[in-house]
Design a protein around this motif. Structure first.
Motif, mmCIF file in Angstrom:
data_model
loop_
_atom_site.group_PDB
_atom_site.id
_atom_site.type_symbol
_atom_site.label_atom_id
_atom_site.label_comp_id
_atom_site.label_asym_id
_atom_site.label_seq_id
_atom_site.Cartn_x
_atom_site.Cartn_y
_atom_site.Cartn_z
ATOM 1 N N SER A 1 -4.742 6.856 5.884
ATOM 2 C CA SER A 1 -5.624 7.581 4.958
ATOM 3 C C SER A 1 -5.012 8.910 4.550
ATOM 4 O O SER A 1 -5.072 9.303 3.376
ATOM 5 N N LYS A 2 -4.380 9.609 5.479
ATOM 6 C CA LYS A 2 -3.767 10.887 5.128
ATOM 7 C C LYS A 2 -2.502 10.694 4.301
ATOM 8 O O LYS A 2 -2.149 11.545 3.469
ATOM 9 N N ALA A 3 -1.810 9.563 4.502
ATOM 10 C CA ALA A 3 -0.671 9.257 3.649
ATOM 11 C C ALA A 3 -1.114 9.030 2.206
ATOM 12 O O ALA A 3 -0.407 9.405 1.263
ATOM 13 N N LEU A 4 -2.297 8.450 2.024
ATOM 14 C CA LEU A 4 -2.843 8.273 0.674
ATOM 15 C C LEU A 4 -3.304 9.596 0.075
ATOM 16 O O LEU A 4 -3.189 9.828 -1.128
ATOM 17 N N LEU A 5 -3.810 10.478 0.917
ATOM 18 C CA LEU A 5 -4.434 11.712 0.429
ATOM 19 C C LEU A 5 -3.451 12.853 0.203
ATOM 20 O O LEU A 5 -3.693 13.713 -0.654
ATOM 21 N N ARG A 6 -2.348 12.897 0.938
ATOM 22 C CA ARG A 6 -1.447 14.041 0.824
ATOM 23 C C ARG A 6 -0.896 14.210 -0.592
ATOM 24 O O ARG A 6 -0.865 15.333 -1.119
ATOM 25 N N PRO A 7 -0.452 13.147 -1.287
ATOM 26 C CA PRO A 7 0.005 13.344 -2.667
ATOM 27 C C PRO A 7 -1.106 13.867 -3.579
ATOM 28 O O PRO A 7 -0.829 14.615 -4.525
ATOM 29 N N VAL A 8 -2.337 13.490 -3.283
ATOM 30 C CA VAL A 8 -3.479 13.926 -4.096
ATOM 31 C C VAL A 8 -3.652 15.436 -3.989
ATOM 32 O O VAL A 8 -3.745 16.154 -4.998
ATOM 33 N N ALA B 1 3.679 2.573 -1.037
ATOM 34 C CA ALA B 1 4.873 2.256 -0.250
ATOM 35 C C ALA B 1 5.061 3.264 0.880
ATOM 36 O O ALA B 1 5.432 2.893 2.010
ATOM 37 N N HIS B 2 4.798 4.541 0.591
ATOM 38 C CA HIS B 2 4.898 5.563 1.643
ATOM 39 C C HIS B 2 3.840 5.312 2.717
ATOM 40 O O HIS B 2 4.130 5.441 3.916
ATOM 41 N N ARG B 3 2.629 4.959 2.277
ATOM 42 C CA ARG B 3 1.573 4.609 3.247
ATOM 43 C C ARG B 3 2.030 3.477 4.154
ATOM 44 O O ARG B 3 1.838 3.511 5.376
ATOM 45 N N ASP B 4 2.659 2.451 3.572
ATOM 46 C CA ASP B 4 3.146 1.328 4.369
ATOM 47 C C ASP B 4 4.178 1.782 5.396
ATOM 48 O O ASP B 4 4.182 1.314 6.540
ATOM 49 N N ALA B 5 5.061 2.689 4.991
ATOM 50 C CA ALA B 5 6.088 3.183 5.914
ATOM 51 C C ALA B 5 5.452 3.995 7.051
ATOM 52 O O ALA B 5 5.873 3.890 8.208
ATOM 53 N N ILE B 6 4.441 4.793 6.709
ATOM 54 C CA ILE B 6 3.761 5.598 7.725
ATOM 55 C C ILE B 6 3.111 4.710 8.781
ATOM 56 O O ILE B 6 3.059 5.060 9.968
ATOM 57 N N THR B 7 2.623 3.542 8.384
ATOM 58 C CA THR B 7 1.990 2.615 9.335
ATOM 59 C C THR B 7 3.006 1.691 9.993
ATOM 60 O O THR B 7 2.610 0.750 10.698
ATOM 61 N N SER B 8 4.297 1.940 9.771
ATOM 62 C CA SER B 8 5.360 1.084 10.306
ATOM 63 C C SER B 8 5.173 -0.355 9.852
ATOM 64 O O SER B 8 5.498 -1.298 10.578
ATOM 65 N N TYR B 9 4.618 -0.511 8.640
ATOM 66 C CA TYR B 9 4.403 -1.831 8.037
ATOM 67 C C TYR B 9 3.532 -2.713 8.934
ATOM 68 O O TYR B 9 3.706 -3.920 8.998
#
Length: 481
Positions: A59-66, A93-101
């Protein structure tokens, strides 16, 4: 045998058995192991738990660019460069990387490196100090079993809702594409954060709230300022409404949300963010005299009440004290220390609320940041909570835009700070901040609340100039008059 998954026929004995390999379970096992006890974790999903794969991190990976774009738009010399649509595929894609896919290899390697065993499968209590995994493998605990299985999203009993297969928080943080139209039901943290993220990524978002405002557990001004910002971002916010029925004619097709007002809203996806329940169903609570699927009532050392022998612990979300990852990790450190002390025969001083073996901050100094745009951050009691608890208080507010650091941080900075003071002891009971970057202000308030730092001593904690932290000085000046 670190991080082994091999099946064994004979019972296996450990000092501590942990059900659940989320941050709470990992920290408890680590603390127990560091104290010289053997520990094993039983996990049916991914090691790392909800926070790593479906909550805090994605969720924070989605929100940080915002929030970065929003802040950049208010900085002279930069705003024209960042006033562009977000690159949604890049954000996802960054969100996916943060979750280690959604793979837990790294977390498993960490368990292996510290010497904590892992058993994959569904663990179920089978009487005192016994855990059966997948109906076969039997583990026994010499000292303690700790239930750290967390919580799950709950769907309210709305006609047609379950059949419509709505998003829960897991779906909202792991979706592979941006929905064209999204309806979010719920004005708490999940609802606000996901409305913020998906609107910025291009979705048309409608936020439905049963109450009269957002973030009801914070000071009212927090929800008001966040609601203003959401509206400016294009979110359609409706308060005081209830969902009467939900219809979805075909899987993957549009969903229709019928309100008690008679209005209908059609969307591509529907997110329900209205509450959580403990993940304690089908883990054998009935074998030790506890109701299946219930929240666990614990003492301050996190030991479950009503279980003979005092060997069962309920740590993290399952005890309903503070449903936050950092508070679960805090409880895990306390429980791990308490288990180790009892294993050594060391008396537990339950009369010492801030001691090594008593969880106290999870009730009296709970910090939380809502990563909305702007952020909302709070710790301790709100003014209303303090009044209800019987404290004699004084409430002091500060317009953050009047602080020099705010004017440098962003043009037209909007924000507010509040501290709630116990007049009898002259210590902080709580503090709330709303504005850009205020999440990083919160720990100072947490230290002040948890440490019960006298106001007169805070007067000597000089904030650097020019920072937004100068709000502390302005609050103290207003309090002293």
């Amino acid at each position: 045998m670190a991080a082994t998954e091999a099946t064994k026929a004979a019972d296996e004995a450990y000092d501590v058995i942990v059900l659940g390999a989320g941050p709470t379970g990992e920290n408890l096992a680590d603390r127990a192991h560091a104290a010289g006890l053997s520990a094993v974790i039983v996990e049916s999903e991914l090691v790392g738990g909800e926070c790593s794969y479906w909550a805090c991190m994605p969720s924070k990976a989605l929100l940080r660019p915002v929030t970065a774009r929003s802040e950049g738009r208010r900085v002279p010399g930069l705003k024209d460069a960042v006033d562009v649509p977000l690159d949604a595929p890049a954000v996802l894609a960054h969100r996916d990387a943060i979750t280690s896919y959604w793979k837990d290899d790294g977390q498993v390697r960490w368990l292996d490196s510290v010497g904590i065993d892992l058993v994959r499968g569904q663990g179920r209590l089978a009487g005192p100090r016994r855990v059966v995994v997948n109906g076969g493998r039997v583990l026994t605990a010499r000292h303690a079993v700790a239930i750290c299985t967390g919580s799950r999203a709950v769907l309210p009993p709305i006609p047609g809702l379950a059949e419509a297969r709505p998003w829960t928080s897991r779906d909202a943080t792991s979706a592979k594409s941006v929905p064209g139209r999204l309806v979010v039901v719920g004005g708490g943290v999940v609802g606000v954060e996901m409305a913020t993220a998906w609107r910025a990524l291009g979705a048309s978002v409608t936020l439905l709230v049963r109450g009269d405002g957002l973030l009801p557990r914070m000071e009212p001004f927090a929800g008001h300022l966040v609601a203003e910002s959401l509206a400016e971002a294009g979110v359609f916010l409706r308060t005081g409404v209830e969902v009467r029925e939900v219809r979805r004619e075909a899987p993957g097709g549009p969903v229709t949300v019928l309100l008690d007002s008679g209005d209908e809203i059609v969307a591509d996806e529907l997110l329900i963010a209205t509450g959580r329940a403990p993940r304690t169903e089908d883990i054998g609570l009935d074998t030790v005299g506890l109701p299946d699927g219930s929240w666990l009532d614990v003492d301050d050392s996190l030991r479950v009440k009503g279980v003979t022998g005092g060997w069962l612990y309920g740590v993290g979300d399952v005890n309903h004290r503070a449903l936050l990852t950092h508070q679960g990790k805090y409880q895990a450190r306390i429980a791990g220390a308490a288990i180790a002390a009892r294993a050594r025969g060391v008396p537990i001083l339950e009369s010492d609320p801030w001691g090594a073996h008593a969880a106290t901050a999870d009730l009296r100094a709970v910090p939380q940041v809502v990563f909305s745009d702007p952020e909302a951050a709070a710790v301790g009691l709100s003014a209303a909570e303090a009044e209800k608890a019987g404290y004699r208080t004084r409430v002091v507010d500060q317009d953050l835009s009047a602080v020099a650091g705010a004017s440098l941080y962003a043009d037209n900075y909007r924000g507010r700070a509040r501290m709630v003071v116990d007049l009898d002891r002259e210590v902080l009971l709580g503090a709330t901040f709303v504005g850009f970057g205020v999440g990083e202000l919160l720990h100072a308030a947490t230290v002040a609340v948890a440490g019960e730092v006298p106001i007169e001593r805070l007067w000597h904690a000089v904030p650097s100039y020019p920072t937004i932290s100068e709000a502390w000085l302005r609050l103290l000046e207003a309090y002293r008059g």
